[in-house]
Design a protein around this motif. Structure first.
Motif, PDB file in Angstrom:
ATOM      1  N   ARG A   3       0.828  -1.209   0.000  1.00  0.00           N
ATOM      2  CA  ARG A   3       0.000   0.000   0.000  1.00  0.00           C
ATOM      3  C   ARG A   3       0.862   1.258   0.000  1.00  0.00           C
ATOM      4  NH1 ARG A   3      -5.000  -1.060   4.130  1.00  0.00           N
ATOM      5  NH2 ARG A   3      -5.837  -2.861   3.025  1.00  0.00           N
ATOM      6  N   LEU A   4       1.924   1.228   0.762  1.00  0.00           N
ATOM      7  CA  LEU A   4       2.809   2.390   0.810  1.00  0.00           C
ATOM      8  C   LEU A   4       3.465   2.619  -0.542  1.00  0.00           C
ATOM      9  CD1 LEU A   4       4.154   4.664   2.393  1.00  0.00           C
ATOM     10  CD2 LEU A   4       5.939   3.035   3.056  1.00  0.00           C
ATOM     11  N   GLY A   5       3.878   1.549  -1.196  1.00  0.00           N
ATOM     12  CA  GLY A   5       4.491   1.664  -2.525  1.00  0.00           C
ATOM     13  C   GLY A   5       3.503   2.207  -3.543  1.00  0.00           C
ATOM     14  N   SER A   6       2.268   1.744  -3.487  1.00  0.00           N
ATOM     15  CA  SER A   6       1.234   2.248  -4.393  1.00  0.00           C
ATOM     16  C   SER A   6       0.967   3.728  -4.140  1.00  0.00           C
ATOM     17  CB  SER A   6      -0.062   1.459  -4.218  1.00  0.00           C
ATOM     18  OG  SER A   6       0.122   0.123  -4.564  1.00  0.00           O
ATOM     19  N   PHE A   7       0.917   4.106  -2.872  1.00  0.00           N
ATOM     20  CA  PHE A   7       0.694   5.506  -2.530  1.00  0.00           C
ATOM     21  C   PHE A   7       1.826   6.381  -3.051  1.00  0.00           C
ATOM     22  CE2 PHE A   7       1.547   9.067   0.324  1.00  0.00           C
ATOM     23  CZ  PHE A   7       0.389   9.789   0.140  1.00  0.00           C
ATOM     24  N   LEU A   8       3.055   5.965  -2.825  1.00  0.00           N
ATOM     25  CA  LEU A   8       4.208   6.748  -3.274  1.00  0.00           C
ATOM     26  C   LEU A   8       4.244   6.855  -4.802  1.00  0.00           C
ATOM     27  CD1 LEU A   8       7.020   5.587  -0.819  1.00  0.00           C
ATOM     28  CD2 LEU A   8       5.776   7.759  -0.847  1.00  0.00           C
ATOM     29  N   GLY A  10       1.657   6.776  -6.830  1.00  0.00           N
ATOM     30  CA  GLY A  10       0.589   7.707  -7.192  1.00  0.00           C
ATOM     31  C   GLY A  10       0.958   9.151  -6.878  1.00  0.00           C
ATOM     32  N   ALA A  11       1.619   9.352  -5.735  1.00  0.00           N
ATOM     33  CA  ALA A  11       2.032  10.704  -5.360  1.00  0.00           C
ATOM     34  C   ALA A  11       3.076  11.245  -6.331  1.00  0.00           C
ATOM     35  CB  ALA A  11       2.573  10.705  -3.934  1.00  0.00           C
ATOM     36  N   ILE A  12       3.998  10.402  -6.747  1.00  0.00           N
ATOM     37  CA  ILE A  12       5.032  10.836  -7.701  1.00  0.00           C
ATOM     38  C   ILE A  12       4.407  11.146  -9.049  1.00  0.00           C
ATOM     39  CG2 ILE A  12       7.066  10.060  -8.984  1.00  0.00           C
ATOM     40  CD1 ILE A  12       7.904   8.578  -6.398  1.00  0.00           C
ATOM     41  N   CYS A  13       3.513  10.294  -9.525  1.00  0.00           N
ATOM     42  CA  CYS A  13       2.824  10.556 -10.802  1.00  0.00           C
ATOM     43  C   CYS A  13       2.010  11.845 -10.725  1.00  0.00           C
ATOM     44  CB  CYS A  13       1.914   9.382 -11.168  1.00  0.00           C
ATOM     45  SG  CYS A  13       2.800   7.916 -11.687  1.00  0.00           S
ATOM     46  N   GLY A  14       1.319  12.072  -9.635  1.00  0.00           N
ATOM     47  CA  GLY A  14       0.537  13.287  -9.459  1.00  0.00           C
ATOM     48  C   GLY A  14       1.415  14.530  -9.437  1.00  0.00           C
ATOM     49  N   ALA A  15       2.574  14.432  -8.796  1.00  0.00           N
ATOM     50  CA  ALA A  15       3.497  15.572  -8.753  1.00  0.00           C
ATOM     51  C   ALA A  15       4.025  15.896 -10.149  1.00  0.00           C
ATOM     52  CB  ALA A  15       4.653  15.270  -7.803  1.00  0.00           C
ATOM     53  N   ILE A  16       4.312  14.881 -10.938  1.00  0.00           N
ATOM     54  CA  ILE A  16       4.801  15.093 -12.307  1.00  0.00           C
ATOM     55  C   ILE A  16       3.725  15.770 -13.153  1.00  0.00           C
ATOM     56  CG2 ILE A  16       5.495  13.910 -14.430  1.00  0.00           C
ATOM     57  CD1 ILE A  16       6.953  11.881 -12.611  1.00  0.00           C
ATOM     58  N   VAL A  17       2.495  15.300 -13.058  1.00  0.00           N
ATOM     59  CA  VAL A  17       1.390  15.891 -13.810  1.00  0.00           C
ATOM     60  C   VAL A  17       1.152  17.331 -13.357  1.00  0.00           C
ATOM     61  CG1 VAL A  17      -1.111  15.770 -14.188  1.00  0.00           C
ATOM     62  CG2 VAL A  17       0.274  13.712 -14.368  1.00  0.00           C
ATOM     63  N   CYS A  18       1.204  17.583 -12.072  1.00  0.00           N
ATOM     64  CA  CYS A  18       0.991  18.929 -11.529  1.00  0.00           C
ATOM     65  C   CYS A  18       2.099  19.877 -12.004  1.00  0.00           C
ATOM     66  CB  CYS A  18       0.959  18.849 -10.009  1.00  0.00           C
ATOM     67  SG  CYS A  18       0.158  20.231  -9.224  1.00  0.00           S
ATOM     68  N   PHE A  19       3.347  19.425 -11.973  1.00  0.00           N
ATOM     69  CA  PHE A  19       4.465  20.244 -12.437  1.00  0.00           C
ATOM     70  C   PHE A  19       4.307  20.580 -13.916  1.00  0.00           C
ATOM     71  CE2 PHE A  19       8.615  20.548 -14.507  1.00  0.00           C
ATOM     72  CZ  PHE A  19       9.169  21.607 -13.808  1.00  0.00           C
ATOM     73  N   THR A  20       3.947  19.577 -14.726  1.00  0.00           N
ATOM     74  CA  THR A  20       3.761  19.801 -16.160  1.00  0.00           C
ATOM     75  C   THR A  20       2.621  20.785 -16.411  1.00  0.00           C
ATOM     76  OG1 THR A  20       4.567  17.572 -16.629  1.00  0.00           O
ATOM     77  CG2 THR A  20       3.344  18.662 -18.378  1.00  0.00           C
ATOM     78  N   ALA A  21       1.536  20.656 -15.672  1.00  0.00           N
ATOM     79  CA  ALA A  21       0.390  21.555 -15.843  1.00  0.00           C
ATOM     80  C   ALA A  21       0.742  22.990 -15.461  1.00  0.00           C
ATOM     81  CB  ALA A  21      -0.791  21.068 -15.011  1.00  0.00           C
ATOM     82  N   LEU A  22       1.613  23.167 -14.494  1.00  0.00           N
ATOM     83  CA  LEU A  22       2.013  24.507 -14.085  1.00  0.00           C
ATOM     84  C   LEU A  22       3.006  25.146 -15.051  1.00  0.00           C
ATOM     85  CD1 LEU A  22       2.465  24.124 -10.232  1.00  0.00           C
ATOM     86  CD2 LEU A  22       0.854  25.621 -11.396  1.00  0.00           C
ATOM     87  N   LYS A  23       3.832  24.360 -15.686  1.00  0.00           N
ATOM     88  CA  LYS A  23       4.942  24.895 -16.467  1.00  0.00           C
ATOM     89  C   LYS A  23       4.746  24.894 -17.980  1.00  0.00           C
ATOM     90  CE  LYS A  23       7.761  25.880 -13.131  1.00  0.00           C
ATOM     91  NZ  LYS A  23       8.303  27.202 -12.937  1.00  0.00           N
ATOM     92  N   TYR A  24       3.806  24.102 -18.508  1.00  0.00           N
ATOM     93  CA  TYR A  24       3.680  23.956 -19.961  1.00  0.00           C
ATOM     94  C   TYR A  24       2.236  24.070 -20.436  1.00  0.00           C
ATOM     95  CZ  TYR A  24       8.443  22.242 -19.869  1.00  0.00           C
ATOM     96  OH  TYR A  24       9.799  22.136 -19.696  1.00  0.00           O
ATOM     97  N   HIS A  25       2.068  24.686 -21.619  1.00  0.00           N
ATOM     98  CA  HIS A  25       0.824  24.606 -22.372  1.00  0.00           C
ATOM     99  C   HIS A  25       0.958  23.365 -23.242  1.00  0.00           C
ATOM    100  CE1 HIS A  25      -0.435  28.762 -21.534  1.00  0.00           C
ATOM    101  NE2 HIS A  25       0.798  29.140 -21.812  1.00  0.00           N
ATOM    102  N   VAL A  26      -0.035  22.497 -23.224  1.00  0.00           N
ATOM    103  CA  VAL A  26      -0.056  21.350 -24.121  1.00  0.00           C
ATOM    104  C   VAL A  26      -1.038  21.696 -25.235  1.00  0.00           C
ATOM    105  CG1 VAL A  26      -0.497  18.884 -24.349  1.00  0.00           C
ATOM    106  CG2 VAL A  26       0.430  19.786 -22.203  1.00  0.00           C
TER     107      VAL A  26
END
Length: 108
Positions: A3-8, A10-26
């Motif tokens: 469960r901890l591995g799944s959470f981590l 998901g958190a890493i994937c969410g952080a990557i998506v959030c960073f991309t959304a803040l920094k780039y127009h797609v």
């Protein structure tokens, strides 16, 4: 995976998506997807489909236009505007009944 591995994961994937959304127009263009760096970090205009943009649509997205010009991808502005004008001209010719012998409008 625990469960901890799944959470981590998901958190890493969410952080990557959030960073991309803040920094780039797609941008979805006729040639595929383009990534254009944003001028300010915000969540506005993260994904924009510009395939059918007309000149007045670009006026509504001035921050996006500035980012495209700053990134040196000004051809994206012309491609969609030219494509839009071409489609409008074809539509007008079709309404007027101006067609070649092959059944297609004479505008190419």
């Amino acid at each position: 995976m625990s469960r901890l591995g799944s959470f981590l994961f998901g958190a890493i994937c969410g952080a990557i998506v959030c960073f991309t959304a803040l920094k780039y127009h797609v941008l979805r263009t006729n040639d595929g997807y383009q990534f254009v760096p944003k001028l300010t970090a915000n969540f506005e205009e993260t994904y924009v489909d510009v395939r059918k943009f007309q000149v007045n649509d670009w006026n509504e997205h001035k921050a996006l236009v500035a980012a495209i010009v700053q990134a040196g991808k000004s051809d994206l502005l012309g491609d969609s505007a030219a494509s839009s004008l071409h489609e409008e001209a074809k539509s007008l010719l079709d309404k007027l009944g101006w067609r070649s012998q092959t059944g297609e409008s004479n505008l190419r």
